[in-house]
Design an enzyme around this catalytic site. Structure first.
Site, PDB file in Angstrom:
ATOM      1  NE  ARG A  61       8.632  -1.247 -12.033  1.00  0.00           N
ATOM      2  CZ  ARG A  61       9.027  -2.042 -11.042  1.00  0.00           C
ATOM      3  NH1 ARG A  61      10.276  -2.488 -11.011  1.00  0.00           N
ATOM      4  NH2 ARG A  61       8.202  -2.411 -10.098  1.00  0.00           N
ATOM      5  CD  GLU A  98       2.648  -7.685  -0.668  1.00  0.00           C
ATOM      6  OE1 GLU A  98       3.343  -7.732  -1.693  1.00  0.00           O
ATOM      7  OE2 GLU A  98       2.002  -6.684  -0.336  1.00  0.00           O
TER       8      GLU A  98
END
Length: 176
Positions: A61, A98
């Site tokens: 993006r 994560e």
């Protein structure tokens, strides 16, 4: 900045990709020509006097506004991608996420010491991807590096700015 038109058109998808996450979907801003113009104009105002010579767009993006802004700033565009997507010799940077490790890369000949670089991506959450891109660009020893996001999550306690040294020039168009 928090332009009202942009905030009104920013789609929020609750519980995506997992429960408790409010996904901010910038594609609704990209598809609206007025929103797209607002974002490019606001970015131009932020960076028109910084001497930007290269804009590094983060996959995927980050590519959208990088290209549009580069035209206005008379700058080049460098793609920062996942491994195996760029055809020429690259340099890489790995980082922890994560849920594991990831790697990004750019072409080895894409930035010089004479460049002033703007790193651009759609969203600052934890900051891991952009920090890796920042570290990658620093290896080229450019004159200066700026960091920009369309959206910075400030109400989710993710504290993405904490991944950067004090004094890093970080801007965002929307803080939500």
């Amino acid at each position: 900045m928090n332009n009202e038109k942009l905030l009104e058109n920013l789609r929020c998808i609750p519980d995506f990709p997992q429960k408790g996450v409010n996904f901010r979907d910038v594609t609704t801003l990209f598809k609206d020509p007025e929103c797209l113009k607002i974002m490019v104009d606001e970015l131009y105002e932020l960076y028109k006097d910084k001497g930007i010579t290269k804009i590094v767009g983060i996959e995927s993006r980050g590519f959208v506004l990088s290209s549009a802004l580069a035209l206005k700033l008379n700058a080049g565009v460098v793609l920062c991608r996942k491994p195996g997507k760029l055809p020429a010799e690259t340099i890489q940077e790995s980082y922890s996420k994560e849920y594991g490790k990831d790697t990004i890369e750019i072409h080895k000949d894409s930035i010089t010491e004479d460049d002033v670089v703007l790193l651009h991506d759609d969203l600052l959450a934890t900051g891991g991807t952009m920090r890796a891109a920042y570290n990658l660009v620093k290896k080229f020893n450019p004159k200066n590096i700026y960091v920009n996001f369309i959206i910075e999550l400030v109400h989710e306690n993710l504290n993405g700015r904490a991944n950067f040294e004090e004094g890093t020039d970080i801007t965002s168009l929307l803080k939500v």
